[in-house]
Design a protein around this motif. Structure first.
Motif, short mmCIF file in Angstrom:
data_model
loop_
_atom_site.label_atom_id
_atom_site.label_comp_id
_atom_site.label_asym_id
_atom_site.label_seq_id
_atom_site.Cartn_x
_atom_site.Cartn_y
_atom_site.Cartn_z
N GLN A 277 -8.19 -4.44 0.75
CA GLN A 277 -7.50 -5.56 1.69
C GLN A 277 -8.34 -6.07 2.70
O GLN A 277 -8.36 -7.18 3.10
N ALA A 278 -9.12 -5.23 3.50
CA ALA A 278 -10.11 -5.46 4.36
C ALA A 278 -10.99 -6.46 4.04
O ALA A 278 -11.51 -7.29 4.73
N ARG A 279 -11.48 -6.22 2.74
CA ARG A 279 -12.60 -7.29 2.27
C ARG A 279 -11.87 -8.40 2.15
O ARG A 279 -12.60 -9.55 2.36
N ALA A 280 -10.80 -8.64 1.63
CA ALA A 280 -9.92 -9.70 1.34
C ALA A 280 -9.99 -10.46 2.72
O ALA A 280 -10.30 -11.63 3.08
N TYR A 281 -9.39 -9.85 3.79
CA TYR A 281 -9.48 -10.45 5.37
C TYR A 281 -10.69 -10.88 5.77
O TYR A 281 -11.04 -11.95 6.25
N SER B 230 -6.39 4.53 0.53
CA SER B 230 -7.45 4.30 1.45
C SER B 230 -8.05 3.39 0.92
O SER B 230 -8.58 2.34 1.31
N ARG B 231 -8.65 3.40 -0.54
CA ARG B 231 -9.35 2.46 -1.16
C ARG B 231 -8.81 1.17 -1.25
O ARG B 231 -9.24 0.03 -0.92
N ALA C 108 0.90 -1.16 -0.01
CA ALA C 108 0.06 -0.10 -0.02
C ALA C 108 0.74 1.30 -0.07
O ALA C 108 0.47 2.19 -0.68
N ASP C 109 1.99 1.21 0.71
CA ASP C 109 2.92 2.38 0.98
C ASP C 109 3.36 2.93 -0.38
O ASP C 109 3.77 4.17 -0.41
N VAL C 110 3.35 2.01 -1.56
CA VAL C 110 3.87 2.71 -2.60
C VAL C 110 2.86 3.48 -3.52
O VAL C 110 3.16 3.97 -4.49
N GLU D 101 -7.23 6.20 8.51
CA GLU D 101 -6.12 7.32 8.63
C GLU D 101 -5.46 8.10 7.50
O GLU D 101 -4.79 8.91 7.54
N ALA D 102 -5.47 6.91 6.42
CA ALA D 102 -4.80 7.45 5.10
C ALA D 102 -5.58 8.51 4.61
O ALA D 102 -5.39 9.65 4.00
N ALA D 103 -7.28 8.16 4.40
CA ALA D 103 -8.23 9.25 4.01
C ALA D 103 -9.45 8.99 4.36
O ALA D 103 -10.27 8.33 4.08
N PRO D 104 -10.00 10.02 5.47
CA PRO D 104 -11.21 9.60 6.11
C PRO D 104 -12.24 9.79 5.03
O PRO D 104 -13.50 9.07 5.38
#
Length: 415
Positions: free
Chosen positions: A350-354, A344-345, A334-336, A372-375
């Motif tokens: 990733q959350a959907r995957a988990y 954020s998207r 994600a950091d790249v 945190e990335a984009a509320p």
């Protein structure tokens, strides 16, 4: 992105199964397709619809709502206190943006700004969108004047070349507006923006502008539900056919929008459950990304080498492949991703995957990273809202508390 407004088709009390059937048929979805998306049999769907099986538990209700792209959970359950899933609350700047979009200035008492000035303002606006955690607020403040000035530039153009250049910029302003309007409670406004952007792009005769407008229009069709997948494909494939002969001498931006369109075709295929086509288009898009310079990042679509890992996560998630989704998460950094809203998207995907893989605590932790990335990305994302809503009903107290706290942060619950 999800754009279809859901009105209440139920004048009288209707059982859950009947509501489910009405919403399914309105989407043009067969029982077989819905069953596949839910991991159930067509017979199970039929028995729910005809009332032979009782109303399922919350986790399955939310899965049904996601599969049917139901924005308001009350439309499916019939319960009061509606919960909006695939649309967020209207942004405070929406009325001003809508006024600028709806106005058609045929006369003006001022001179339009120079084309180069408009171009520089748009570039700064895209940069601001990618850098700001409150990106909707930022671009919502910029859009009204940008739209009005671009419209004036078209009307006051002295030559055909100037008019085409102004049309390209007007189309770009509409593209920026579509990012703002998406997921907000005004579907007709979004379609107006998408269609006007495509018309302006065609008038410009600019391949890049046409590609961007098509990319957004295809998303509008696809996110309106399975009955619109063919329309999404038609837009995608027609414009890919137009752009492909231009590629040998194309700029990086044209190469990138072509790659973005190729991935979008794969995204639609994944929504259909067509595994082979979904990954085939992803491979084609990855090859296009490899032709771009290291570090290149398309200002509108975020397409580039850095985004392909995130796109792979999306394909796996849309195919409802939990294990494969998590494997792709481990390969995608994600950091790249330099854009805050796009990062954020990606966290949401990733959350959907988990969550698909049965790891709800990791999913919630990842959604906190998205916040945190984009509320303002997570606040309007239906998939994130669905996970939070489901885990707020968890039987595990710590998980329930964590989900409830996140729900308050993103505006789903009152503090």
């Amino acid at each position: 992105m999800s754009f279809d407004a859901t009105s209440d088709p139920f004048a009288e009390p209707v059982a859950f199964g009947q509501r489910m059937q009405l919403l399914r048929t309105r989407r043009g979805m067969t029982r077989e397709v819905l069953a596949g998306l839910l991991g159930k049999s067509p017979s199970w769907v039929k028995q729910i619809e005809n009332g032979r099986l009782k109303t399922p538990k919350l986790d399955m209700i939310l899965a049904i709502a996601e599969a049917l792209r139901v924005r308001n959970l009350a439309d499916l359950t019939g319960q009061p206190q509606p919960v909006e899933l695939f649309v967020g609350p209207g942004h405070a700047r929406l009325p001003a943006v809508a006024t600028a979009i709806n106005a058609l200035p045929l006369t003006a008492d001022r001179e339009a700004p120079p084309i180069e000035h408009l171009k520089a303002r748009l570039a700064r606006s895209w940069a601001a969108r990618h850098q700001a955690p409150n990106h909707r607020d930022v671009i919502g403040a910029l859009l009204p004047d940008l739209i009005r000035d671009a419209q004036l530039a078209v009307h006051q153009a002295d030559t055909s070349a100037e008019r085409r250049a102004a049309q390209a910029l007007l189309s770009e302003a509409y593209s920026l507006a579509q990012f703002f309007v998406a997921y907000q409670p005004d579907a007709s406004l979004l379609w107006r923006v998408a269609e006007r952007g495509m018309v302006a792009a065609q008038e410009s005769e600019d391949p890049h502008a046409i590609g961007v407008a098509a990319w957004l229009l295809a998303q509008a069709h696809r996110d309106s539900g399975p009955g619109h997948f063919d329309a999404a494909d038609a837009v995608n494939l027609d414009v890919l056919g137009y752009l492909t002969p231009l590629l040998p001498d194309a700029s990086d931006d044209v190469l990138a929008i072509t790659g973005a369109l190729q991935f979008e075709a794969g995204y639609t295929a994944a929504r259909r459950g067509d595994t082979g086509s979904a990954w085939g288009y992803w491979d084609t898009a990855r090859a296009m990304a490899a032709r771009l310079p290291d570090g290149y990042y398309h200002p509108v679509t975020s397409f580039g080498q850095a985004i392909m890992g995130a796109h792979a996560v999306t394909v796996a998630v849309e195919l409802h492949a939990g294990g494969e989704s998590v494997r792709q998460v481990t390969r995608a950094e994600a950091d790249v991703i330099p854009s805050r809203p796009r990062r954020s998207r990606h966290r949401i995907e990733q959350a959907r995957a988990y969550h698909l893989d049965g790891q709800p605590d990791v999913a919630l932790a990842t959604l906190e990273q998205a916040h945190e990335a984009a509320p303002e990305t997570i606040r309007w994302n239906g998939f994130a809202r669905r996970i939070v809503l489901e885990e707020a009903e968890s039987k595990t107290p710590s998980r329930r508390q964590r989900a409830s706290e996140l729900a308050m942060k993103i505006g789903m619950l009152a503090a």
